[in-house]
Design an enzyme around this catalytic site. Structure first.
Site, PDB file in Angstrom:
ATOM      1  NE  ARG A 101      -7.550  -8.402   0.718  1.00  0.00           N
ATOM      2  CZ  ARG A 101      -7.074  -7.742  -0.332  1.00  0.00           C
ATOM      3  NH1 ARG A 101      -6.017  -6.975  -0.228  1.00  0.00           N
ATOM      4  NH2 ARG A 101      -7.670  -7.860  -1.509  1.00  0.00           N
TER       5      ARG A 101
ATOM      6  CE  LYS B 242      -4.340  -2.008   1.236  1.00  0.00           C
ATOM      7  NZ  LYS B 242      -5.337  -2.319   2.261  1.00  0.00           N
TER       8      LYS B 242
END
Ligand code: HH2
Length: 257
Positions: free
Chosen positions: A238, A204
């Site tokens: 995740r 991210k």
């Protein structure tokens, strides 16, 4: 939890696994390298992403779930549409990962209750199209915690068993890099909600904000943040890069004993 994005436009792997055979092969590889859950998604939720019609999302996701159902893993469907979740549950999924925390589709909560699905409720401020435009909180951890507590209550009120609910603070969903890091630093406060925590830091942009790296160059930051989250009590990580994550986690946990 290994990520299988059956999309043309996901932020780090868009287009790589749009072909069902490629997505299935990728899922198999993730399980072979240690994934216990595969999260199959047919709609990108990256900042600025445009919504995908339910029919198209189903066309992407269902054949992949069917192709992965025989593997020794649980299958999660990353969707906020009840029609897509219903088709994926029918095809063999057991977990519904809903980034809107059951707010996106009024049919989602009753569907999950009726099917006895495990549900991931994630925090997001706003919607993907606009969520990164100047996100603000009084206290990001307290605000996210209150939101997750309220959504947990809404889920159980709709008939979803509390034992079937996992919670996720939604790293990168309407948060600045500072917000993300504060959430990761104070994860213990979210543990007080009493449900398993899912954490998705993989590739991210808050990692890139720190060192200027592009999405494909954020494995080190993914591992550092995920290991720290696990140490703080996150139960589901995740990630896109399962093999490296597994090794990092095994070493960290062996040292901590
Ligand atoms: N992050 C993404 C998508 N789904 N679900 C949960 N529960 N938590 C997350 O942090 C999360 C999520 C974004 O990552 P990715 O799937 O790689 O990208 P895209 O949304 O562009 O497909």
């Amino acid at each position: 939890m290994g990520v299988v994005n059956v999309t043309p436009d996901s932020f780090s792997d868009g287009g790589l696994y749009l072909d069902p055979a490629a997505a299935i092969a990728h899922g198999r590889e993730l399980v072979a390298t240690g994934a216990e859950i595969l999260d199959v998604g047919g709609e990108s939720t990256r900042p600025g992403a445009e919504p995908v019609a339910a029919e198209e999302e189903m066309r992407r996701v269902v054949p992949v779930v069917e192709g992965l159902r025989e593997l020794d893993c649980e299958i999660s469907v990353d969707t906020s549409k009840a029609a897509v979740a219903a088709a994926a549950l029918e095809a063999g999924a057991m977990i519904v990962n809903d980034v809107t925390a059951l707010r996106g589709d009024p049919e989602m909560a009753p569907l999950c209750a009726e099917r006895g699905a495990t549900v991931v409720l994630m925090h997001m401020l706003g919607e993907p199209r606009t969520m990164q435009v100047d996100p603000r909180y009084d206290d990001v951890v307290a605000d996210v915690k209150a939101f997750l507590a309220a959504r947990l209550q809404a889920a159980t009120a709709a008939g979803i068993a509390e034992e079937r609910v996992w919670l996720d603070p939604g790293i990168g969903f309407g948060k600045t890099a500072a917000h993300n890091m504060e959430l990761l630093r104070r994860l213990g406060e979210l543990r007080e909600l009493g449900r398993p925590l899912v954490i998705g830091t993989s590739r991210k942009s808050f990692i890139g904000k720190l060192d200027g790296s592009a999405a494909g160059e954020r494995l080190g930051g993914t591992i550092a943040s995920s290991v720290l989250a696990a140490v703080e009590g996150a139960e589901v990580l995740r990630v896109h890069d399962v093999a490296e994550m597994r090794q990092a986690l095994a070493v960290a946990m062996a040292i901590l004993g």
